[in-house]
Design an enzyme around this catalytic site. Sequence first.
Site, PDB file in Angstrom:
ATOM      1  N   TYR A 150       3.942  25.640 -15.372  1.00  0.00           N
ATOM      2  CA  TYR A 150       5.313  26.088 -15.652  1.00  0.00           C
ATOM      3  C   TYR A 150       5.584  27.446 -14.994  1.00  0.00           C
ATOM      4  O   TYR A 150       6.542  27.596 -14.238  1.00  0.00           O
ATOM      5  CB  TYR A 150       5.489  26.168 -17.164  1.00  0.00           C
ATOM      6  CG  TYR A 150       6.886  26.476 -17.640  1.00  0.00           C
ATOM      7  CD1 TYR A 150       7.925  25.551 -17.507  1.00  0.00           C
ATOM      8  CD2 TYR A 150       7.177  27.690 -18.253  1.00  0.00           C
ATOM      9  CE1 TYR A 150       9.201  25.835 -17.975  1.00  0.00           C
ATOM     10  CE2 TYR A 150       8.453  27.979 -18.723  1.00  0.00           C
ATOM     11  CZ  TYR A 150       9.455  27.049 -18.590  1.00  0.00           C
ATOM     12  OH  TYR A 150      10.723  27.326 -19.052  1.00  0.00           O
ATOM     13  N   ARG A 191       7.732  24.080 -29.678  1.00  0.00           N
ATOM     14  CA  ARG A 191       8.084  25.497 -29.646  1.00  0.00           C
ATOM     15  C   ARG A 191       8.124  26.008 -31.083  1.00  0.00           C
ATOM     16  O   ARG A 191       8.299  25.246 -32.039  1.00  0.00           O
ATOM     17  CB  ARG A 191       9.408  25.699 -28.911  1.00  0.00           C
ATOM     18  CG  ARG A 191       9.242  25.445 -27.421  1.00  0.00           C
ATOM     19  CD  ARG A 191      10.491  25.675 -26.617  1.00  0.00           C
ATOM     20  NE  ARG A 191      11.251  24.458 -26.400  1.00  0.00           N
ATOM     21  CZ  ARG A 191      12.251  24.344 -25.527  1.00  0.00           C
ATOM     22  NH1 ARG A 191      12.616  25.380 -24.812  1.00  0.00           N
ATOM     23  NH2 ARG A 191      12.894  23.203 -25.380  1.00  0.00           N
ATOM     24  N   VAL A 192       7.983  27.307 -31.242  1.00  0.00           N
ATOM     25  CA  VAL A 192       7.706  27.848 -32.569  1.00  0.00           C
ATOM     26  C   VAL A 192       8.834  27.565 -33.565  1.00  0.00           C
ATOM     27  O   VAL A 192       8.571  27.180 -34.717  1.00  0.00           O
ATOM     28  CB  VAL A 192       7.352  29.352 -32.477  1.00  0.00           C
ATOM     29  CG1 VAL A 192       8.503  30.183 -31.946  1.00  0.00           C
ATOM     30  CG2 VAL A 192       6.884  29.890 -33.798  1.00  0.00           C
ATOM     31  N   GLY A 212      -0.870  35.575 -35.812  1.00  0.00           N
ATOM     32  CA  GLY A 212       0.591  35.666 -35.966  1.00  0.00           C
ATOM     33  C   GLY A 212       1.167  37.015 -35.574  1.00  0.00           C
ATOM     34  O   GLY A 212       2.341  37.283 -35.787  1.00  0.00           O
TER      35      GLY A 212
HETATM   36  P1  NAD Z   1      14.787  20.799 -22.557  1.00  0.00           P
HETATM   37  O1  NAD Z   1      13.471  20.123 -22.429  1.00  0.00           O
HETATM   38  O2  NAD Z   1      15.547  20.647 -23.824  1.00  0.00           O
HETATM   39  O3  NAD Z   1      15.741  20.386 -21.357  1.00  0.00           O
HETATM   40  C1  NAD Z   1      15.277  20.046 -20.080  1.00  0.00           C
HETATM   41  C2  NAD Z   1      16.057  18.835 -19.612  1.00  0.00           C
HETATM   42  O4  NAD Z   1      15.659  18.520 -18.270  1.00  0.00           O
HETATM   43  C3  NAD Z   1      15.790  17.600 -20.470  1.00  0.00           C
HETATM   44  O5  NAD Z   1      17.003  16.977 -20.820  1.00  0.00           O
HETATM   45  C4  NAD Z   1      14.939  16.720 -19.565  1.00  0.00           C
HETATM   46  O6  NAD Z   1      15.070  15.352 -19.866  1.00  0.00           O
HETATM   47  C5  NAD Z   1      15.467  17.115 -18.191  1.00  0.00           C
HETATM   48  N1  NAD Z   1      14.539  16.855 -17.092  1.00  0.00           N
HETATM   49  C6  NAD Z   1      13.246  17.242 -17.002  1.00  0.00           C
HETATM   50  N2  NAD Z   1      12.716  16.820 -15.845  1.00  0.00           N
HETATM   51  C7  NAD Z   1      13.690  16.162 -15.182  1.00  0.00           C
HETATM   52  C8  NAD Z   1      13.757  15.503 -13.928  1.00  0.00           C
HETATM   53  N3  NAD Z   1      12.696  15.436 -13.101  1.00  0.00           N
HETATM   54  N4  NAD Z   1      14.927  14.938 -13.554  1.00  0.00           N
HETATM   55  C9  NAD Z   1      16.007  14.998 -14.373  1.00  0.00           C
HETATM   56  N5  NAD Z   1      16.009  15.607 -15.572  1.00  0.00           N
HETATM   57  C10 NAD Z   1      14.854  16.187 -15.967  1.00  0.00           C
HETATM   58  O7  NAD Z   1      14.516  22.352 -22.266  1.00  0.00           O
HETATM   59  P2  NAD Z   1      15.527  23.567 -22.385  1.00  0.00           P
HETATM   60  O8  NAD Z   1      14.977  24.502 -23.381  1.00  0.00           O
HETATM   61  O9  NAD Z   1      16.915  23.094 -22.518  1.00  0.00           O
HETATM   62  O10 NAD Z   1      15.329  24.238 -20.957  1.00  0.00           O
HETATM   63  C11 NAD Z   1      16.302  24.078 -19.930  1.00  0.00           C
HETATM   64  C12 NAD Z   1      15.955  24.976 -18.749  1.00  0.00           C
HETATM   65  O11 NAD Z   1      15.924  26.335 -19.195  1.00  0.00           O
HETATM   66  C13 NAD Z   1      14.578  24.675 -18.158  1.00  0.00           C
HETATM   67  O12 NAD Z   1      14.609  24.871 -16.762  1.00  0.00           O
HETATM   68  C14 NAD Z   1      13.706  25.726 -18.797  1.00  0.00           C
HETATM   69  O13 NAD Z   1      12.590  26.036 -17.999  1.00  0.00           O
HETATM   70  C15 NAD Z   1      14.664  26.897 -18.896  1.00  0.00           C
HETATM   71  N6  NAD Z   1      14.257  27.846 -19.954  1.00  0.00           N
HETATM   72  C16 NAD Z   1      14.421  27.540 -21.285  1.00  0.00           C
HETATM   73  C17 NAD Z   1      13.985  28.445 -22.234  1.00  0.00           C
HETATM   74  C18 NAD Z   1      14.157  28.204 -23.718  1.00  0.00           C
HETATM   75  O14 NAD Z   1      13.673  29.033 -24.502  1.00  0.00           O
HETATM   76  N7  NAD Z   1      14.823  27.176 -24.181  1.00  0.00           N
HETATM   77  C19 NAD Z   1      13.377  29.650 -21.854  1.00  0.00           C
HETATM   78  C20 NAD Z   1      13.202  29.890 -20.497  1.00  0.00           C
HETATM   79  C21 NAD Z   1      13.664  28.993 -19.554  1.00  0.00           C
END
Ligand code: NAD
Length: 323
Positions: A150, A191-192, A212
């Site tokens: 990641y 996730r937590v 923790g």
């Molecule tokens: P999530 O898993 O809920 O959403 C990711 C989405 O991408 C899902 O709907 C999944 O089905 C889709 N996906 C994954 N691989 C795919 C592919 N090859 N083709 C098409 N769709 C695909 O995660 P999230 O928390 O909503 O994260 C969304 C973005 O934000 C990600 O890039 C993540 O790295 C970034 N991000 C999130 C957080 C957080 O705390 N939520 C923190 C840092 C970065």
Amino acid sequence: MTTYGTGNRILVTGGAGLVGSHLVDAFLAKGCDVTAVDNFVTGSRDNLAEHPNLTVVEADVTEGLPVGDAPFDAVLHFACPASPVDFATLPVEILRVDSIGTLHALDRALADGARFLMASTSEVYGDPLVHPQPESYWGNVNPIGIRSCYDEAKRFSEAAVAAYHRHKGLDASIVRIFNTYGPRMRPDDGRVVPSFISQALAGEPLTIHGDGSQTRSLCYVDDLVRGLVLLLESGEYGPVNLGTEYELTVAEMAEVILRLTGSKSTIEYTDRPSDDPERRRPDLTAARELLGYEPQVHYEAGLKTTIDYFATASSPGRGTAAD
Ligand code: NAD
């Protein structure tokens, strides 16, 4: 500064996930035509409402973007599994979506003359040696550790955006997102926040990795989405951190969730995974100065809404009372 609204076409990869689906809602509310591309590997179609201005395309973005020829005004690349459980079960998929998938999204933005927004992460800072983390910090990442699929894929994506911006003149932006939670997370996502809430609601022990004392700064998804829209419309390149400064230890989070749920669950301590970051808190100076961003949702309020969502959702997804 560009304001997106009626007539603008927005492409969101990962549009059925936690952040993506709330982003889709935000642009639909502004009157945009939105296309969400998702393969539902961690997201769900149920996270997206039927809407006349929304097109949902089931596709794996590593194989291209089958979204027609009409140009988009903005391409938002949010497809990527994002939880530690996913790092263990989907490492190659993560590497692919944040390398090949990112290049496909960048190429589409370039071809369309669209603005591009890359969802990067606080994980590019690794286990940070600087605290809080400003955007100028280059990070402390183990390139072969259990989180590296990641962390390093996101670092590749940032490098790709930088190359398209610098060498091809792409109007692009990078956001480094810190721990974001809210309705539409999966209870078993690892996730937590969803872990503690689902354990508390089920009366099961809350499992804390280590003692923790490690910290995280929790951002409610509405705050993040407000910042993302500001960043997209600002025309800034970034990178820009988005999150909140409510830094809590994981043990404190467990206490808050036990109190808010009224649960009698106990707490169990398990081994801490390797490379688990010790401290996490964004330096939000750039977000404030460039975007006028200020988080508005206190963690108690955001957690309460998320708890209500988990308590009322018979199956996670959209269309629940708490949604
Ligand atoms: P999530 O898993 O809920 O959403 C990711 C989405 O991408 C899902 O709907 C999944 O089905 C889709 N996906 C994954 N691989 C795919 C592919 N090859 N083709 C098409 N769709 C695909 O995660 P999230 O928390 O909503 O994260 C969304 C973005 O934000 C990600 O890039 C993540 O790295 C970034 N991000 C999130 C957080 C957080 O705390 N939520 C923190 C840092 C970065």
